[in-house]
Enzyme design. Sequence first.
Site, short mmCIF file in Angstrom:
data_model
loop_
_atom_site.label_atom_id
_atom_site.label_comp_id
_atom_site.label_asym_id
_atom_site.label_seq_id
_atom_site.Cartn_x
_atom_site.Cartn_y
_atom_site.Cartn_z
N LYS A 128 -3.05 64.35 -8.51
CA LYS A 128 -3.73 65.16 -9.54
C LYS A 128 -3.22 66.59 -9.58
CE LYS A 128 -7.96 64.26 -8.06
NZ LYS A 128 -7.81 63.10 -7.18
N THR A 129 -3.16 67.23 -8.42
CA THR A 129 -2.83 68.65 -8.39
C THR A 129 -1.42 68.91 -8.89
OG1 THR A 129 -4.37 69.05 -6.57
CG2 THR A 129 -2.64 70.68 -6.92
N GLU A 172 -8.02 69.55 -13.28
CA GLU A 172 -8.18 68.34 -12.48
C GLU A 172 -9.57 67.77 -12.73
OE1 GLU A 172 -6.91 68.22 -8.36
OE2 GLU A 172 -5.87 70.13 -8.66
#
Length: 478
Positions: A128-129, A172
């Site tokens: 995600k990051t 996110e």
Amino acid sequence: MNTAELTPAGKLTAEELGSVHLIGIGGVGMGGLARLLLTRGVPVSGSELREWPALAALRALGGTVHMSHVASNLDGVDTVVYSTAIPHDHLELAEARKRGLRILHRSEALAAAMTNRQAIAVAGTHGKTTTTSIMTVILQHAGQDPSFVIGGEISEAGSNGHHGTGPHFVAEADESDKSFLIYRPHVAIITNIEGDHLNNWGDLEGLKAGFLQFAGLTDDDGFVVTCADDPGTQELIAALRAAGRTIYTYGERDDADLRISEVVSTVSGVRYLAWLDGQPLGEIKLALPGKHMGLNSAAAVLTALRLGLPLDKITEALASFPGVRRRFERKGIAAGVRVYDEYAYHPTSVKAALLTLREVAGDGRLLVVFQPYRVYRTRDLQAELAEGLAIADQVIVMEVFGPGEVRGPGEGGVSLTAAIDLPAEQKVFVPDWEDVPAEVLRRSRPGDVVVTMGAPPISMMGDELLTALASASPDQAE
């Protein structure tokens, strides 16, 4: 978490929150939200017990940081924001209830900031990051000036939150506590779906159902982007198509909308050939190694192309992408030892990161300092974690970082260490960080690569290891 009790996106704006106080403002997630609000002109205060690196920047932006948790911190405050890690009986939460202040979960405050923007929400078990960061940098290179909140700082830029003038809001979307179900994205990116956070979801089928619900929250004129190669997303893809929702896929499968092939990862980065709807796009390059990094970039590339951004700006952004702090971040070299920070803690991401670091180590050895993150994950995925850690030549395992959790008999770092298939002399359990640098000094030698990996506190300790190594061999430090 009962998300039905939370305020979804579109019901509040950031300005309606008034003066905002964040409990635990130094954490990466809270810090990014604080930075976003401050750059938007919202008054922000927060409380902490430790002088985290991000606090100086928040003060410079006009934020007030209290280095204690006391009732008076809430004087003049309109809204108090907490995270899932904050206990219900926290002193400041209790005081906020007593005063009748608005109390919001972090996700609710983030949702308020998304109001009236085209949200690009990035979800998935891992990746995600990095994907959020790449998406943000692509939009910036295309002149879009997006707003964003990221669970890590884009390296060199030193930022994980910003209020932009453009129409897009990149963030996110956290599935761990189900809070991503209050967002209303224009684009939902789902990198992968694997078993994790099952303490909240019950089982893998419950988790998959949660991702399907999240994907269904996209705007009617929006779309979903996901990985065609991931086994966990196959039911999601089929269900969304059956429901008539717009979904685009990326990966190495022949039927992927953005198909990639000839993926090559070296120490200098990853590159691959790409086709969109059967038409060649040429070679895509990312200056970070690892096939998993290539897939993360492909998610952002596909999203950007479907949003109508020009290919030359996309490839330009990828070529210049500096990486994300604590994601394969090289801290330096001392005593001939290269030191990295890496946030990976799920077995799949641990394995991917260590395979990449194995390439980087070359003829040297790979030594990992790993602190497991969450008791339930360490217990339920112990065999998979042990398999990933066995890629290293030397492993130092710390005790599990699990705030608010109770370890049962036989659970934790000792059990994980025993499960790693390495000779006894190549693995060791060291419960506390204060004893780790000496253990690294004893085990490392010039040419080695050392990585701090796992739970948030440990994945930021590379600088301390560098200092310890440099003190032992000051003439060999860079």
